[in-house]
Design an enzyme around this catalytic site. Structure first.
Site, mmCIF file in Angstrom:
data_model
loop_
_atom_site.group_PDB
_atom_site.id
_atom_site.type_symbol
_atom_site.label_atom_id
_atom_site.label_comp_id
_atom_site.label_asym_id
_atom_site.label_seq_id
_atom_site.Cartn_x
_atom_site.Cartn_y
_atom_site.Cartn_z
ATOM 1 N N LEU A 173 0.318 -1.722 -0.091
ATOM 2 C CA LEU A 173 -0.044 -0.210 0.350
ATOM 3 C C LEU A 173 0.812 1.118 -0.341
ATOM 4 O O LEU A 173 2.094 1.460 0.724
ATOM 5 C CB LEU A 173 -0.795 0.523 1.104
ATOM 6 C CG LEU A 173 -1.991 1.386 1.227
ATOM 7 C CD1 LEU A 173 -2.669 0.895 0.143
ATOM 8 C CD2 LEU A 173 -2.631 1.227 2.818
ATOM 9 N N SER A 174 0.437 3.003 -0.844
ATOM 10 C CA SER A 174 1.127 3.103 -1.227
ATOM 11 C C SER A 174 2.832 3.379 -1.170
ATOM 12 O O SER A 174 3.031 2.359 -2.355
ATOM 13 C CB SER A 174 1.410 4.124 0.270
ATOM 14 O OG SER A 174 1.662 5.742 1.027
ATOM 15 N N PHE A 175 3.377 3.661 -0.526
ATOM 16 C CA PHE A 175 5.303 3.221 -0.824
ATOM 17 C C PHE A 175 5.369 2.189 -1.080
ATOM 18 O O PHE A 175 6.409 1.753 -1.888
ATOM 19 C CB PHE A 175 5.975 4.112 0.703
ATOM 20 C CG PHE A 175 6.890 4.059 0.003
ATOM 21 C CD1 PHE A 175 8.137 4.334 -1.369
ATOM 22 C CD2 PHE A 175 7.819 3.880 0.919
ATOM 23 C CE1 PHE A 175 9.098 4.458 -1.743
ATOM 24 C CE2 PHE A 175 9.986 3.141 0.570
ATOM 25 C CZ PHE A 175 10.265 3.998 -0.501
ATOM 26 N N GLY B 179 4.102 0.531 -2.220
ATOM 27 C CA GLY B 179 3.495 -0.099 -3.868
ATOM 28 C C GLY B 179 4.342 -0.053 -4.183
ATOM 29 O O GLY B 179 4.715 -0.250 -6.009
#
Length: 199
Positions: A133-135, A137
């Site tokens: 998720l987010s970073f 990713g």
């Protein structure tokens, strides 16, 4: 000091909450030669059977406890095992082990895959997924390029242009030092951003 106090309170509250689930979550620690990886193992019920498993990691400053609410519960409801974790640079590892981010994120993910594969009666070895998720990713696909036992990789809101993010974070002066090739000076200045309590 307040962040350590608040951190302990939020993890304690989370632990009290997940202890009340029909199948309580369990904290685990996966040890490597360089750092320990804290994790939370969750399974839909007590039935001993091989299930698909998702290893879930958050981003730059997100806690693994958040992953239960974002994706974990939905995965459990659909019959998946879930292992959340935090690696170097992420909250617990940064705060308790003073370890910053590493570029070779497979050094985090491969030991986690090893860990779940040891649960032969509970994990389907052909159905292990990695979610970032987010970073995370960015980190998940990076790890998957080197960890080939994964059946699926999910990059949720992955970082599309990390260079653009860095430029905005560090500003044009520091990026000019980088562009000039002064690695020593760039590292000296950028390390200040990584210190606990930095702006």
């Amino acid at each position: 000091p307040r962040i350590m106090d608040f951190w302990a309170k939020q993890t304690d509250a989370f632990d009290h909450g997940v202890a009340l689930l029909d199948t309580p979550a369990k904290r685990v620690t996966v040890k490597t030669s360089d750092f320990d990886i804290p994790g939370i193992w969750m399974t839909p019920d007590d039935e001993v059977k091989r299930r698909p498993t998702i290893i879930m990691g958050n981003g730059y400053d997100g806690a693994q406890e958040e992953m239960y609410h974002v994706f974990g519960l939905a995965a459990l409801e659909r019959g998946y095992n879930v292992l959340t974790y935090e690696g170097p640079g992420q909250p617990a590892v940064r705060r308790y082990q003073n370890k910053g981010f590493i570029p070779d994120w497979e050094r985090v993910v491969t030991p986690l895959v090893d860990h779940v594969l040891r649960m032969k009666d509970r994990v389907d070895p052909g159905a292990i997924g990695l979610l970032g998720l987010s970073f995370g990713g960015y980190q998940a696909p990076r790890a998957a390029a080197f960890e080939h036992r994964l059946a699926a990789v999910m990059a949720i809101d992955g970082v599309w242009d990390f260079g653009g993010m860095i430029h905005k974070s560090f500003g044009p002066e520091l990026m000019a030092i980088h562009a000039a090739g002064d690695k020593k000076r760039f590292d000296e200045i950028s390390q200040k951003f990584l210190q606990p309590g930095a702006p």
